[in-house]
Each structure stands twice: as C-alpha cells, then as structure tokens.
Design a protein around this motif. Structure first.
Motif, mmCIF file in Angstrom:
data_model
loop_
_atom_site.group_PDB
_atom_site.id
_atom_site.type_symbol
_atom_site.label_atom_id
_atom_site.label_comp_id
_atom_site.label_asym_id
_atom_site.label_seq_id
_atom_site.Cartn_x
_atom_site.Cartn_y
_atom_site.Cartn_z
ATOM 1 N N ALA A 43 -24.446 18.230 -22.736
ATOM 2 C CA ALA A 43 -23.753 17.796 -20.739
ATOM 3 C C ALA A 43 -22.754 17.973 -20.418
ATOM 4 O O ALA A 43 -22.047 17.671 -19.345
ATOM 5 C CB ALA A 43 -24.528 16.754 -20.562
ATOM 6 N N ASP A 44 -21.378 17.599 -21.915
ATOM 7 C CA ASP A 44 -20.220 17.412 -21.535
ATOM 8 C C ASP A 44 -19.198 17.871 -22.600
ATOM 9 O O ASP A 44 -18.114 17.723 -22.347
ATOM 10 C CB ASP A 44 -19.846 15.566 -20.524
ATOM 11 N N GLN A 45 -20.018 18.155 -23.771
ATOM 12 C CA GLN A 45 -19.565 18.720 -24.866
ATOM 13 C C GLN A 45 -20.078 20.247 -25.418
ATOM 14 O O GLN A 45 -21.375 20.624 -24.656
ATOM 15 C CB GLN A 45 -19.322 17.579 -25.817
ATOM 16 N N ALA A 46 -19.021 21.277 -26.153
ATOM 17 C CA ALA A 46 -19.681 22.285 -25.676
ATOM 18 C C ALA A 46 -20.375 23.003 -27.098
ATOM 19 O O ALA A 46 -20.951 21.807 -27.900
ATOM 20 C CB ALA A 46 -18.387 23.408 -26.636
ATOM 21 N N PHE A 47 -21.572 23.402 -27.095
ATOM 22 C CA PHE A 47 -22.298 23.370 -28.044
ATOM 23 C C PHE A 47 -22.063 23.594 -29.402
ATOM 24 O O PHE A 47 -22.681 23.181 -29.650
ATOM 25 C CB PHE A 47 -23.662 24.574 -27.077
ATOM 26 N N ARG A 48 -20.636 24.531 -29.525
ATOM 27 C CA ARG A 48 -19.930 24.650 -30.651
ATOM 28 C C ARG A 48 -19.170 23.742 -30.784
ATOM 29 O O ARG A 48 -18.351 24.328 -30.169
ATOM 30 C CB ARG A 48 -20.428 26.215 -31.071
ATOM 31 N N PRO A 49 -18.758 22.542 -31.801
ATOM 32 C CA PRO A 49 -17.861 21.704 -31.316
ATOM 33 C C PRO A 49 -16.237 21.756 -31.235
ATOM 34 O O PRO A 49 -15.515 22.178 -31.184
ATOM 35 C CB PRO A 49 -18.150 20.742 -32.251
ATOM 36 N N GLU A 50 -16.686 23.828 -32.422
ATOM 37 C CA GLU A 50 -15.164 24.557 -32.015
ATOM 38 C C GLU A 50 -14.693 24.746 -31.233
ATOM 39 O O GLU A 50 -13.259 24.883 -31.007
ATOM 40 C CB GLU A 50 -15.117 25.799 -33.259
ATOM 41 N N TYR A 51 -15.966 24.907 -29.842
ATOM 42 C CA TYR A 51 -14.735 25.287 -28.711
ATOM 43 C C TYR A 51 -13.997 24.337 -28.057
ATOM 44 O O TYR A 51 -13.896 24.036 -26.827
ATOM 45 C CB TYR A 51 -15.627 26.052 -27.911
ATOM 46 N N ASP A 52 -14.443 22.873 -28.605
ATOM 47 C CA ASP A 52 -14.101 21.859 -27.624
ATOM 48 C C ASP A 52 -12.378 21.613 -28.513
ATOM 49 O O ASP A 52 -11.731 20.763 -27.932
ATOM 50 C CB ASP A 52 -14.921 20.500 -27.916
ATOM 51 N N ARG A 53 -11.898 22.707 -29.028
ATOM 52 C CA ARG A 53 -10.678 22.915 -29.783
ATOM 53 C C ARG A 53 -9.390 23.447 -29.143
ATOM 54 O O ARG A 53 -7.682 23.985 -28.892
ATOM 55 C CB ARG A 53 -10.693 23.141 -31.159
ATOM 56 N N LEU A 77 -8.061 35.670 -24.417
ATOM 57 C CA LEU A 77 -7.989 35.588 -26.243
ATOM 58 C C LEU A 77 -7.249 35.181 -27.737
ATOM 59 O O LEU A 77 -7.882 34.608 -28.658
ATOM 60 C CB LEU A 77 -8.193 36.641 -26.521
ATOM 61 N N LYS A 78 -5.995 34.966 -27.116
ATOM 62 C CA LYS A 78 -4.974 34.924 -28.039
ATOM 63 C C LYS A 78 -5.610 32.657 -28.165
ATOM 64 O O LYS A 78 -5.712 32.373 -29.394
ATOM 65 C CB LYS A 78 -3.322 34.128 -27.532
ATOM 66 N N ALA A 79 -5.975 32.357 -27.141
ATOM 67 C CA ALA A 79 -5.904 30.552 -27.255
ATOM 68 C C ALA A 79 -7.520 30.156 -27.541
ATOM 69 O O ALA A 79 -7.743 29.298 -29.015
ATOM 70 C CB ALA A 79 -6.136 30.488 -25.268
ATOM 71 N N PHE A 80 -8.292 31.318 -27.842
ATOM 72 C CA PHE A 80 -9.814 30.985 -27.978
ATOM 73 C C PHE A 80 -9.512 30.975 -29.368
ATOM 74 O O PHE A 80 -10.220 30.818 -30.245
ATOM 75 C CB PHE A 80 -10.714 32.461 -27.021
ATOM 76 N N LYS A 81 -9.465 32.348 -29.969
ATOM 77 C CA LYS A 81 -8.319 32.481 -31.674
ATOM 78 C C LYS A 81 -8.448 31.946 -32.325
ATOM 79 O O LYS A 81 -8.394 30.873 -33.529
ATOM 80 C CB LYS A 81 -7.886 33.943 -31.298
ATOM 81 N N GLU A 82 -7.363 31.396 -31.743
ATOM 82 C CA GLU A 82 -6.393 29.775 -31.837
ATOM 83 C C GLU A 82 -6.987 28.902 -32.687
ATOM 84 O O GLU A 82 -7.241 28.202 -33.562
ATOM 85 C CB GLU A 82 -5.161 29.791 -31.069
ATOM 86 N N ALA A 83 -8.352 28.016 -31.015
ATOM 87 C CA ALA A 83 -9.042 26.986 -31.426
ATOM 88 C C ALA A 83 -9.847 27.078 -33.054
ATOM 89 O O ALA A 83 -10.462 26.815 -33.373
ATOM 90 C CB ALA A 83 -9.752 27.203 -30.423
ATOM 91 N N LEU A 84 -10.373 29.014 -32.582
ATOM 92 C CA LEU A 84 -11.727 28.505 -33.404
ATOM 93 C C LEU A 84 -11.188 29.059 -35.128
ATOM 94 O O LEU A 84 -11.791 29.113 -35.864
ATOM 95 C CB LEU A 84 -12.858 30.365 -33.427
ATOM 96 N N ALA A 85 -9.312 29.455 -34.991
ATOM 97 C CA ALA A 85 -9.139 29.364 -36.306
ATOM 98 C C ALA A 85 -9.150 27.706 -36.766
ATOM 99 O O ALA A 85 -8.243 28.715 -38.339
ATOM 100 C CB ALA A 85 -7.750 30.533 -36.434
ATOM 101 N N ARG A 86 -8.582 26.981 -36.355
ATOM 102 C CA ARG A 86 -7.967 25.705 -37.253
ATOM 103 C C ARG A 86 -9.082 25.223 -37.618
ATOM 104 O O ARG A 86 -10.503 25.227 -37.181
ATOM 105 C CB ARG A 86 -7.631 24.966 -35.853
#
Length: 437
Positions: free
Chosen positions: A278-288, A428-437
């Motif tokens: 309801a208020d968080q990403a389904f996949r938590p890495e996307y909240d980064r 694309l850069k912002a998403f890649k960085e979030a998912l690489a962490r």
C-alpha cells in the motif's frame, strides 16, 4: 417492533445494491427480519481533502436509491454518520441484534475495522459473518500448486480461467426473500451538509458496458473514442455485481475485457497477501531509489502543464471529470516516476484524491507497475515516450485538442519541463544504482 424482537443486521459497504448481493442473501435467509444499515464512516470522511468530493455524492445518491427500493418492500435503510464502533454501540442499545452480515473488504483499513467490530460484537455473543461478493475469486482461491499466492499476473490469469465454472458466475436469488426485510417506517437520512459536504455537480457514468465489450480489444487504447466502459466507479461501490459483469464478459469469445476484471482481482490478492505494498515497493530494493521529488515539477504535472500534450491532456481530464483513460494513466504515471523521477507514491496519492473509480489495490498496483517497483520481473527499463505514445494512440490529436486546446498555438503552449532523452538516461542510472546496492 420493539427492542425485544430479534433482528439480523446487514451492513452495506462496497455493495450498494439489493440484487445478487452475497452477504445480503445470507442475512435474508437467517430466519430473523433483516435491518439494513449503512455507516458514513467519520474516520474515512474526515480524511477527504475536498468537501465536494464527488464520490461522497455518488454514494449518497446510491443510498437514496437503495432506501427508495427498500421502502417498496415496507422497510428502510438506517444510515448513521459516525465512527463504526460508536455506530455499533448505538445500534446494540436500540435493537436486539442476533447476527451481523456483510461482505469481505480487503483494504488495510477495512481489515482492521472489521477485526475491531467483530471483537466488539463478540462481547455481546453476536456473530459477525462476512462473504465474498466483490470478486469472483478471493484471497486464497487462485494460488500456485503449493498454495502460495501468485506474484505474476499471467500464470494467475491462466489459473483463474481454469478454475472458472458456471457455479462462480451464478447470481444470488435475493428477490425471493425480500419479504424478510425488517418492516419499519422510513428512517431519516442525514444530509450531505450535516456531514460537512457539499453536493458535487459531476456527471457519473451509467452502467453501460455490454456493447462496448464487443470490440473492446481494438478500441480500448485510443483515448479519443468511447472504447472503454467506465464501469470502475460502479465496481468500486458495488452498484453493479461482479458476477453479472464476468458472466457477460465470459460469454464473448474475445476475453480482453474479462482479463481486465482479472487484473483487478490479481491486485486485490496482492494487496491482501502483501499489505506493505500500500505504501512500500513490492520489491524492497526499489525503495532505495534516490527520487528527485521536485515540487514545482510535481505541481506542473498535477495541473497538466508539463509541455507534453498527452500527459497534460490526461491530467486535465482527471482534474475536470474524475476519470482518466487507462492507456493515458500508464503514460502519465510513467512520466512522473521515470521522466521526472518523482516518487510514485506522490502520484498514487493524487490519483486517490481525484479518481472517481479509485480502488486502492488497482491504483497501487498500476502505479507500481508504471514505476517498475511492482510484481513484474524486470521492468524498470520500460519507459514510455510520451510523444511516440501520442503519435500511436492519438494520431489525429483529437484527445489532445479536446483537453489542451492551446497546443494548436505553439507560442502559447509551454516548453517541456524536462527533455525525455536526458530524463530516460537519468532514470536508468538512478534505478541501476539503487538495484546495485
């Protein structure tokens, strides 16, 4: 009847009709006269920002119709404006309630409310009975072979179709039992004004879907034509039965419209099993993701002043009518979350405020799909180009010209607030960085 005469209570919520209503059917067969009630919930109404919120007017009109119909059967709808627990305190003082009947609701607030009311009634030895009514299959009825919930739509949809038999589409024969309504003189309805609301002058769509299903697949993506059914508002408040809709849709060889109804149930099931979405990403890495969250750009998006005609047309349609075409919803949501890098929750909340057909599960699910944080496998690189979407789905600019008339004069139309090519690379850069962490 006095306090000593036992009654069953049917509590209307998202099921504002007498026909083919599951919980009401069971109440009418309970053996006691059925007192129908509706609670205008202060906890919900107090949170609404707009005091001419069209959805409140729609509910009010639906309730007036219900009461009118009940009066034809010697009964009336008892409407209470209060917080549910206080409303039930009053009811239990005035009536000898033996059992309460209602239909399931899957949203987080509704689940908590129902748990609290069930506990409150239990203290008085009153059963709280809830039934499946707003979906064909709910909660755990369509699952993987190991009993776990699906998290991808396509296999869920296939299993849904496999499970469907005529039994699930049968209407409840409520009319046979209308004589079992509690007989009473007409109750007085609280006015909109008493609840702090003004009447909205919005036009509400009629229940008109049968002809539109026939060529729905060919027409549904083009916002300038009447190719969609606008049935969402009626589904949201239950002024139409899901069984009736699914029965009609299933009678067509072409299943695109039925599959849209299945999307709705898929998102309800996701919200039920994964309430954090309801208020968080389904996949938590996307909240980064590091969102830019530029407030001026958000305001331009809200007003339909982004310099992208299809985005602006969609937002103006929403602001003026409380509706937005489904293809355009995807474009404006992708634009906000991907081009502007604004947190999808900002957009979800704006839609929640403005959409007549707002339903939490579908709204959150749609926004997470567009933002790439939802149930899809790896969709973050799916970024809609608002200009090519316009060329493809509004080639003659009929939709754009209707909602953005100044687009015809380039000197008056604002320049784009962001360059799409730059925005795409940044995203694309912002998403890649979030998912690489």
């Amino acid at each position: 009847m006095d306090k000593q005469s036992p009654v069953s209570v049917f509590w209307f919520r998202r099921d504002l009709r007498l026909d083919d209503n599951a919980g009401l059917y069971h109440a009418l067969k309970s053996g006691n006269p059925v007192l129908p009630i509706f609670i205008f919930d202060k906890a919900i109404l107090d949170q609404l920002e707009d005091k001419d919120d069209a959805r409140v007017t729609f509910i009010y009109q639906a309730i007036e119709e219900l009461d009118k119909e009940l009066r034809q059967h010697g009964s009336s709808l008892l409407v209470i404006y209060d917080k549910p627990e206080h409303a039930w305190d009053k009811l239990l003082k005035e009536y000898d309630v033996k059992a309460v009947y209602t239909n399931h609701d899957y949203e987080p607030y509704a689940k908590k409310r129902d748990e609290a009311i069930s506990a409150q009634l239990k203290k008085h030895d009153i059963t709280f009975n809830t039934y499946k009514d707003q979906v064909i299959f709910d909660r755990d009825e369509v699952t993987k072979d190991d009993g776990k919930p699906y998290t991808v739509y396509t296999p869920y949809m296939r299993k849904w179709h496999q499970k469907l038999t005529p039994f699930y589409l049968k209407a409840y024969p409520n009319r046979k039992y209308f004589k079992n309504f509690y007989q009473t003189k007409a109750f007085l309805l609280p006015s909109l004004k008493q609840m702090g609301f003004g009447k909205s002058d919005r036009e509400f769509p009629k229940i008109d879907y049968k002809e539109l299903i026939t060529d729905y697949a060919e027409k549904r993506d083009f916002p300038a034509i009447k190719g969609t059914t606008h049935i969402g508002l009626h589904l949201r408040f239950g002024t139409v039965s899901i069984r009736e809709l699914a029965r009609t849709a299933n009678g067509h060889k072409e299943k695109t419209w039925l599959n849209e109804l299945i999307w709705r149930e898929f998102y309800m099931m996701i919200l039920y099993h994964f309430p954090h979405t309801a208020d968080q990403a389904f996949r938590p890495e996307y909240d980064r993701i590091k969102w830019v969250n530029d407030e001026k750009q958000f305001e331009a998006w809200c007003k339909g002043e982004t310099g992208y005609p299809l985005v602006d047309a969609g937002m103006r349609e929403l602001n003026e009518t409380g509706y937005m075409h489904n293809r355009v919803r995807m474009v404006v949501a992708s634009f906000l979350s991907k081009d502007l890098l604004i947190d999808w929750r900002w957009g979800e909340r704006y839609f929640a405020r403005k959409l007549l057909d707002y339903e939490m599960a579908s709204n959150v699910g749609g926004w997470q799909w567009s933002a790439g944080s939802g149930t899809d496998a790896a969709p973050y690189f799916r970024i809609f180009n608002p200009e090519s979407q316009m060329k493809k789905f509004d080639p003659k600019l009929e939709y754009v010209k209707k909602w953005v008339p100044e687009y015809a004069d380039f000197s008056k139309y604002p320049k784009p607030i962001v360059d799409h090519a730059f925005a795409r690379d940044r995203c694309l850069k912002a998403f890649k960085e979030a998912l690489a962490r």
